[in-house]
Each structure stands twice: as structure tokens, then as C-alpha cells.
Design an enzyme around this catalytic site. Sequence first.
Site, PDB file in Angstrom:
ATOM      1  N   ASP A 184       0.841  -1.199   0.000  1.00  0.00           N
ATOM      2  CA  ASP A 184       0.000   0.000   0.000  1.00  0.00           C
ATOM      3  C   ASP A 184       0.871   1.242   0.000  1.00  0.00           C
ATOM      4  O   ASP A 184       1.963   1.255   0.568  1.00  0.00           O
ATOM      5  CB  ASP A 184      -0.911   0.017   1.234  1.00  0.00           C
ATOM      6  CG  ASP A 184      -0.114   0.139   2.527  1.00  0.00           C
ATOM      7  OD1 ASP A 184       0.028   1.262   3.047  1.00  0.00           O
ATOM      8  OD2 ASP A 184       0.394  -0.895   3.010  1.00  0.00           O
ATOM      9  N   SER A 185       0.402   2.275  -0.684  1.00  0.00           N
ATOM     10  CA  SER A 185       1.076   3.574  -0.726  1.00  0.00           C
ATOM     11  C   SER A 185       2.531   3.399  -1.156  1.00  0.00           C
ATOM     12  O   SER A 185       2.795   2.858  -2.224  1.00  0.00           O
ATOM     13  CB  SER A 185       0.950   4.255   0.638  1.00  0.00           C
ATOM     14  OG  SER A 185       1.298   5.617   0.552  1.00  0.00           O
ATOM     15  N   ALA A 186       3.491   3.819  -0.326  1.00  0.00           N
ATOM     16  CA  ALA A 186       4.905   3.636  -0.692  1.00  0.00           C
ATOM     17  C   ALA A 186       5.233   2.165  -0.898  1.00  0.00           C
ATOM     18  O   ALA A 186       6.037   1.803  -1.754  1.00  0.00           O
ATOM     19  CB  ALA A 186       5.803   4.233   0.389  1.00  0.00           C
ATOM     20  N   ASN A 215      -2.440  -1.062  -3.375  1.00  0.00           N
ATOM     21  CA  ASN A 215      -3.466  -0.292  -2.682  1.00  0.00           C
ATOM     22  C   ASN A 215      -3.028   1.170  -2.629  1.00  0.00           C
ATOM     23  O   ASN A 215      -2.099   1.522  -1.893  1.00  0.00           O
ATOM     24  CB  ASN A 215      -3.663  -0.850  -1.268  1.00  0.00           C
ATOM     25  CG  ASN A 215      -4.730  -0.113  -0.482  1.00  0.00           C
ATOM     26  OD1 ASN A 215      -5.493   0.675  -1.026  1.00  0.00           O
ATOM     27  ND2 ASN A 215      -4.793  -0.388   0.814  1.00  0.00           N
TER      28      ASN A 215
END
Length: 338
Positions: A184-186, A215
Site C-alpha cells: 500500500d502507498s509507498a 493499494n
Amino acid sequence: MLSSKIFSTFTLLFIFIHHSHSSTNSTETILYDIFPFVRVYTNGRIQRFFGQDFVPASTDPITKVQSKDVKISKELNISARFYLPENANPGRKLPLLIYFHGGGFLTESAFSPTYHNFLNSLVAKSKVIAVSVNYRLAPEFPLPIAYEDSWLVVKWVFSHFKGNGNEMWLKKYADFRRVYLAGDSAGGNIAHHMGVRVGLENLDPGINIDGLFLNCPFFWGKRAIGNETENPFGANLIERIWVHAYPKSSGLDDPLLNPGMDPGLRMLRCKRVLVYAAETDVLRFRDLYYEKELKRSGWNGVVNVVEVKGEGHVFNLNNPTNPKSIAMLKKIAVFLKY
């Protein structure tokens, strides 16, 4: 993990008040501040505002998922948390999920309550064996160190193919014909680049990357797209995170940040990609752009982007009991069982 509430008007006011108050309580001089992620002082002290709580590995009383921590490199202090579902049977190998946590490359860990709880739920639902990677964080360890740490773990995991290696859970339970990368994200950014690197370095063809789940992945670029100009705070935050996490990058169009600038994009080593995008997330249009660039690159696979209305960045991690979060967990589980 970037909180979905960061970009709301109410929270901007809260951040401003809290940030101003906490700054005046310190006699130290601030070098730079990326609140609410990190604050760095001229004396070298680094202050993180979330993602630093530690939950020990255990057998979860609700899901009955077992977890344990494994040191991958003592010299570099790289480790991972392993998860095994209840009633795992060595006679029936399980899909293998390698997960990369978010936090803007600056905070969070594989051992925080957020990720421990999420992986417990996901492993119980999808019946996979999971490896949650704990890479080193910027600014102490600036990028590309997180990518190199993650690649070290991926190669270490894959070294257990055909019964090799010393980690018994991998040898007994992992099906290397059904491997998934996720984050997710990074961590979504890292998961994508691990998939590309597997393709570029042509690892053992017997290892099959069955899919990639991202995500709200942390992608960006120099030229604004969609409605990014309407959220200057969010855009500025993303750009400041990147500049301080990777001071020696080539800028906002660095191929590690902007997949459209990566000549190796078509080498992504999987046939299926599932991307979750959130309507109020400043990164939303980058998720759609990622889909477009994957198709344009000549990559031979299928990408599916799910847009969730009325929700913000990684909403499922911030509010796992939300009905949309529960529905998302079910969809991921189906993706991992395909």
C-alpha cells in the site's frame, strides 16, 4: 501508510494547530518538517508521529493465524514477519504473498499494529502464507535503500524454491508457482518495482508471479494530471516526501516515482494486476495513469483498477471495520485465490 484524513479540510486545521503547538514546545531548531510523517532537527534528531508502535508476533486469538519474525540480514538489520493460516497442511502448499508496508518511505514497519492486524485478517481470509517485509526507512537510510532492502528479501525468499534454504515455513508451505507481490502507498510503489525487477533480472522461470496487488500506490510526476492542481496541500506533501526520502533522485519524473518514465515497465513479471484507488485520495489519478501506462508499454497482462467512492487514501487500513473495507478484503482474497 498515508492517512485518508490528511487531505480533509478539518484535518488540515487540526494539523496546523497541533503542529504549531508542538513546534513552540521545542528549543531545538527544525531542519525540515514533513508533518505528520517526520520532523528532522539540525542536531540530527528525527521525530516520527505515527507508525512506531510495535506488536509482537503471536498466534492471533481471533483468526488463529500464527506469526513469527525472521532476521534476513543481521548486518543490515533487515527482517520480515511471517504469517501462516490456521490448519496449514504441508501436503497442500499455499500461495505465497510478499507484502510491503506503506508510510511514505519515512515511517511505519512490518511490526506495527496497523500491518499486523491487516495481515492477520488477510491471511485468514485468503489462506496464504505471507511475508511482510521490514525495510529500512528514510531519511536515515535514503532511497534507493528501501528498494535494495526489499529486493534482498525477495531474493532470499525465492532462494527457498525447490526446497532450498533454511526457513521451514517457506519450505513446507509455500507454493512458488503462485506468488503474489502486494503493498500500500509507498509499499505499493515498492511492490511494483519488485515485480519489474524480477522480470528484468530473469529469475528462475519456475517461480511464477501470479499477480500484483497495489493499494493506493505512491506514484507521481512532474506534470499535474486529473484534478491534482485542486489539492495543492496534498500535491506539495507528496513532492516533499519524495525529495527528502530520495535527495539524489532525478526529480519528480524519476522512473521510481513515475512509472510512465520507466523503460522497463513492460517487463513487469506477472499477468494480473489489481489496483485500488480511492475517490478523495490525491494519488487517485496516478492509479488510473498507471493502468494507462501499463497498457501502453506493451506489457502482456490484465490490469483492473477498482475505484472506491467517498473514501480516502488506504481507507481500509485506517478503518478496517468499514463495510467498504470488508468488501475490499474479500475481493483481495478472491484475487489471491485465482
